[in-house]
Write a protein that holds these residues in place. Structure first.
Motif, PDB file in Angstrom:
ATOM      1  N   PRO A   8       0.802  -1.238   0.000  1.00 14.54           N
ATOM      2  CA  PRO A   8       0.000   0.000   0.000  1.00 14.54           C
ATOM      3  C   PRO A   8       0.833   1.286   0.000  1.00 14.54           C
ATOM      4  CG  PRO A   8      -0.907  -1.604   1.533  1.00 14.54           C
ATOM      5  CD  PRO A   8       0.409  -2.161   1.084  1.00 14.54           C
ATOM      6  N   ASP A   9       1.894   1.338   0.791  1.00 13.93           N
ATOM      7  CA  ASP A   9       2.674   2.574   0.867  1.00 13.93           C
ATOM      8  C   ASP A   9       3.355   2.880  -0.460  1.00 13.93           C
ATOM      9  OD1 ASP A   9       1.996   3.141   3.459  1.00 13.93           O
ATOM     10  OD2 ASP A   9       3.733   2.140   4.330  1.00 13.93           O
ATOM     11  N   PHE A  10       3.964   1.848  -1.079  1.00 16.78           N
ATOM     12  CA  PHE A  10       4.598   2.104  -2.364  1.00 16.78           C
ATOM     13  C   PHE A  10       3.562   2.438  -3.421  1.00 16.78           C
ATOM     14  CE2 PHE A  10       5.919   0.623  -6.581  1.00 16.78           C
ATOM     15  CZ  PHE A  10       6.936   1.533  -6.805  1.00 16.78           C
ATOM     16  N   ARG A  11       2.426   1.763  -3.388  1.00 17.13           N
ATOM     17  CA  ARG A  11       1.395   2.039  -4.380  1.00 17.13           C
ATOM     18  C   ARG A  11       0.930   3.491  -4.285  1.00 17.13           C
ATOM     19  NH1 ARG A  11      -1.587  -2.017  -3.320  1.00 17.13           N
ATOM     20  NH2 ARG A  11      -3.179  -0.996  -2.045  1.00 17.13           N
ATOM     21  N   ARG A  12       0.887   4.018  -3.078  1.00 15.80           N
ATOM     22  CA  ARG A  12       0.503   5.423  -2.905  1.00 15.80           C
ATOM     23  C   ARG A  12       1.573   6.347  -3.489  1.00 15.80           C
ATOM     24  NH1 ARG A  12      -3.205   8.065   0.272  1.00 15.80           N
ATOM     25  NH2 ARG A  12      -3.964   6.064   1.065  1.00 15.80           N
ATOM     26  N   LEU A  13       2.833   6.057  -3.224  1.00 12.93           N
ATOM     27  CA  LEU A  13       3.920   6.863  -3.777  1.00 12.93           C
ATOM     28  C   LEU A  13       3.943   6.756  -5.297  1.00 12.93           C
ATOM     29  CD1 LEU A  13       6.522   8.576  -3.350  1.00 12.93           C
ATOM     30  CD2 LEU A  13       7.781   6.414  -3.166  1.00 12.93           C
ATOM     31  N   GLY A 130      13.204  -5.252  -2.985  1.00 12.87           N
ATOM     32  CA  GLY A 130      12.248  -4.763  -3.965  1.00 12.87           C
ATOM     33  C   GLY A 130      12.585  -3.416  -4.558  1.00 12.87           C
ATOM     34  N   ILE A 131      13.758  -2.850  -4.226  1.00 19.13           N
ATOM     35  CA  ILE A 131      14.078  -1.497  -4.677  1.00 19.13           C
ATOM     36  C   ILE A 131      14.188  -1.425  -6.205  1.00 19.13           C
ATOM     37  CG2 ILE A 131      15.943   0.215  -4.732  1.00 19.13           C
ATOM     38  CD1 ILE A 131      16.297  -0.170  -1.772  1.00 19.13           C
ATOM     39  N   VAL A 132      14.842  -2.403  -6.805  1.00 18.18           N
ATOM     40  CA  VAL A 132      14.984  -2.394  -8.263  1.00 18.18           C
ATOM     41  C   VAL A 132      13.619  -2.505  -8.936  1.00 18.18           C
ATOM     42  CG1 VAL A 132      15.958  -3.599 -10.250  1.00 18.18           C
ATOM     43  CG2 VAL A 132      17.324  -3.306  -8.182  1.00 18.18           C
ATOM     44  N   ALA A 133      12.778  -3.412  -8.425  1.00 13.09           N
ATOM     45  CA  ALA A 133      11.439  -3.567  -9.002  1.00 13.09           C
ATOM     46  C   ALA A 133      10.619  -2.292  -8.827  1.00 13.09           C
ATOM     47  CB  ALA A 133      10.724  -4.745  -8.341  1.00 13.09           C
ATOM     48  N   ALA A 134      10.780  -1.623  -7.682  1.00 13.75           N
ATOM     49  CA  ALA A 134      10.037  -0.383  -7.443  1.00 13.75           C
ATOM     50  C   ALA A 134      10.464   0.703  -8.423  1.00 13.75           C
ATOM     51  CB  ALA A 134      10.253   0.084  -6.004  1.00 13.75           C
ATOM     52  N   ASN A 135      11.769   0.874  -8.612  1.00 12.28           N
ATOM     53  CA  ASN A 135      12.249   1.849  -9.595  1.00 12.28           C
ATOM     54  C   ASN A 135      11.804   1.478 -11.007  1.00 12.28           C
ATOM     55  OD1 ASN A 135      13.871   3.939  -8.214  1.00 12.28           O
ATOM     56  ND2 ASN A 135      15.080   2.216  -7.515  1.00 12.28           N
ATOM     57  N   SER A 136      11.751   0.176 -11.297  1.00 15.18           N
ATOM     58  CA  SER A 136      11.279  -0.270 -12.610  1.00 15.18           C
ATOM     59  C   SER A 136       9.817   0.096 -12.811  1.00 15.18           C
ATOM     60  CB  SER A 136      11.462  -1.785 -12.745  1.00 15.18           C
ATOM     61  OG  SER A 136      12.827  -2.143 -12.680  1.00 15.18           O
ATOM     62  N   ALA A 137       9.012  -0.040 -11.758  1.00 13.32           N
ATOM     63  CA  ALA A 137       7.592   0.302 -11.860  1.00 13.32           C
ATOM     64  C   ALA A 137       7.403   1.793 -12.118  1.00 13.32           C
ATOM     65  CB  ALA A 137       6.860  -0.106 -10.579  1.00 13.32           C
ATOM     66  N   VAL A 138       8.183   2.621 -11.434  1.00 14.59           N
ATOM     67  CA  VAL A 138       8.097   4.070 -11.637  1.00 14.59           C
ATOM     68  C   VAL A 138       8.509   4.433 -13.063  1.00 14.59           C
ATOM     69  CG1 VAL A 138       9.086   6.291 -10.948  1.00 14.59           C
ATOM     70  CG2 VAL A 138       8.440   4.615  -9.197  1.00 14.59           C
ATOM     71  N   GLY A 182      -1.548  10.892   2.625  1.00 13.98           N
ATOM     72  CA  GLY A 182      -1.889   9.650   3.305  1.00 13.98           C
ATOM     73  C   GLY A 182      -0.715   8.721   3.513  1.00 13.98           C
ATOM     74  N   LEU A 183       0.470   9.122   3.064  1.00 14.27           N
ATOM     75  CA  LEU A 183       1.660   8.289   3.225  1.00 14.27           C
ATOM     76  C   LEU A 183       2.256   8.526   4.604  1.00 14.27           C
ATOM     77  CD1 LEU A 183       3.535   6.312   1.722  1.00 14.27           C
ATOM     78  CD2 LEU A 183       4.830   8.289   0.916  1.00 14.27           C
ATOM     79  N   ARG A 184       2.272   7.516   5.415  1.00 16.86           N
ATOM     80  CA  ARG A 184       2.745   7.637   6.798  1.00 16.86           C
ATOM     81  C   ARG A 184       4.105   6.974   6.941  1.00 16.86           C
ATOM     82  NH1 ARG A 184      -0.304  11.171   6.835  1.00 16.86           N
ATOM     83  NH2 ARG A 184      -2.437  11.187   7.632  1.00 16.86           N
ATOM     84  N   LEU A 185       5.112   7.783   7.176  1.00 16.08           N
ATOM     85  CA  LEU A 185       6.462   7.266   7.356  1.00 16.08           C
ATOM     86  C   LEU A 185       6.972   7.628   8.742  1.00 16.08           C
ATOM     87  CD1 LEU A 185       8.101   8.279   3.960  1.00 16.08           C
ATOM     88  CD2 LEU A 185       7.031   6.115   4.557  1.00 16.08           C
ATOM     89  N   VAL A 186       7.815   6.782   9.272  1.00 15.96           N
ATOM     90  CA  VAL A 186       8.459   7.079  10.548  1.00 15.96           C
ATOM     91  C   VAL A 186       9.776   7.781  10.223  1.00 15.96           C
ATOM     92  CG1 VAL A 186       9.414   6.134  12.660  1.00 15.96           C
ATOM     93  CG2 VAL A 186       7.427   5.051  11.609  1.00 15.96           C
TER      94      VAL A 186
END
Length: 398
Positions: A8-13, A130-138, A182-186
């Motif tokens: 959910p958090d990545f999907r929001r970003l 998952g960082i590479v996959a996340a950058n690939s999605a963006v 809505g993105l909640r990060l610590v």
């Protein structure tokens, strides 16, 4: 990519960045068309590019410190609200070139804050594997959006005028800001001491200079910008003067780059188990450099299109592995400054390349621009490979 998008958090970003990119595409096309209508010159269009580059050069060093010292989500939301207000100005007032240049300047200043914050925050919403996959999605969303929406944007401007395109851009920033809230990060909120801004920006430079791998990445970024600034802008000249292609061939060549760029992330994730190694970061420079040399040497339009598809693969895989390696190698508290410095180097090289490339093309010919561009990219790869061998496996920078 499906796995990271299920978080959910990545999907929001990802949603915020993608929607904002949609608006950027409409705005980019409308700005180019409108400023050309108002000025009737290529120099007028180039002025928009300069207006977008200068604030990045001015703001990037301080932006990196702000991103490292303030809550990054708040920085992104503030940048989106600022850009929404500026884009809204052009909905009504888009018949004055000076207003267009001023708004382009402001939008770019907002991007100088948003982009390093977004790149720095990604490791906080996606686990390391998952960082590479996340950058690939963006990246995939950005490329596909450009392929699909750029022609629609041109049609919208022709049918309804540029105001609608600017309005869509303003709305996209507001949607992005709403989603990001809505993105909640610590992450701790820290005060930014005004007297320390410049000194902390200097610390970011010292950090990159003192780390062999980061130094190689910075040199590669600058050399690549010195190459791509001219070769990208002057592709239309290459098509006309060297390939002797018809006028509509330029769009065909751009489409070939887009196809390659869209395929790149899938090939990267399917074929390479750990793309964050220096080999896969600097290897794409070899691909792109070889393509520039081919483009300067051949006169066949199909061969040039095939080569540019390879260039697109190199561009997308290079951007993904570059960002992923930085996000993994640099610790959180300094990540904003490192990304901002890389942006600064890219824009500085791009600006210099545009000027030198234009002069070189007029004085010697367009082939010289591409031969030089290919040589710079191969040099960037050589620097990176040398640093990678000396540094060994990439570790986390402290």
């Amino acid at each position: 990519m499906r796995a990271v998008l299920a978080q959910p958090d990545f999907r929001r970003l990802w949603t915020a960045r993608t929607v904002s990119q949609w608006g950027d595409i409409f705005s980019f096309v409308a700005l180019a068309i409108q400023i050309y209508r108002l000025t009737g010159s290529g120099l007028g269009v180039a002025g928009v590019v300069v207006a977008e580059i200068i604030p990045l050069l001015l703001v990037a060093p301080i932006a990196g410190v702000v991103v490292d010292r303030l809550p990054r989500v708040q920085v992104m939301v503030a940048a989106d609200v600022l850009r929404a207000a500026l884009a809204g100005v052009l909905v009504i007032w888009h018949d004055d070139p000076l207003v267009i240049y001023a708004v382009a300047f402001g939008l770019s200043a907002g991007a100088a804050l948003f982009n390093p914050a977004a790149n720095s925050v990604l490791p906080a919403v996606v686990a390391d594997p998952g960082i590479v996959a996340a950058n690939s999605a963006v990246w995939t969303a950005a490329v596909l959006s450009q392929i699909i929406l750029a022609p629609l944007a041109g049609g919208l401007v022709d049918l309804a005028g540029p105001g609608w395109a600017f309005g869509l851009n303003a709305a996209s920033f507001l949607v992005s800001a709403r989603v990001l809230r809505g993105l909640r990060l610590v992450e701790p909120a820290r005060e930014v001491g005004r007297r320390r801004l410049l000194s902390e920006a200097g610390e970011g430079v010292a950090l990159v200079r003192g780390d062999r791998l980061l130094r190689a990445l910075a040199i590669g970024q600058l050399l690549a910008a010195l190459s791509a600034g001219a070769t990208s802008a002057l592709l239309v000249v290459l098509a006309a003067e060297h390939l002797r292609a018809p006028a509509d061939a330029y769009g065909f060549l751009l489409g070939a780059i887009g196809v390659g760029a869209a395929l790149g992330p899938t090939l990267l994730l399917r074929l390479i188990p750990d793309p964050r190694r220096p080999l896969y970061v600097f290897g794409p420079y070899v691909l792109r450099g070889a393509v520039d040399l081919v483009l300067a040497s051949v006169r066949s339009l199909p061969v040039a299109a095939a080569a540019l598809a390879v260039y697109g693969v190199g561009s997308s895989t290079g951007a993904i592995t570059f960002n992923s390696l930085l996000q993994s190698h640099v610790i959180d508290r300094t990540r904003g400054r490192v990304f901002a410095l890389m942006d600064l180097l890219w824009q500085t090289g791009r600006l210099a390349s545009l000027g030198v490339g234009g002069l070189l093309a007029d004085a010697v010919g367009i082939r010289a621009v591409y031969y030089l561009g290919g040589a710079l990219l191969l040099l960037a790869a050589a620097v990176g490979f040398a640093a990678g061998r000396a540094a060994g496996p990439a570790g986390r920078q402290g």
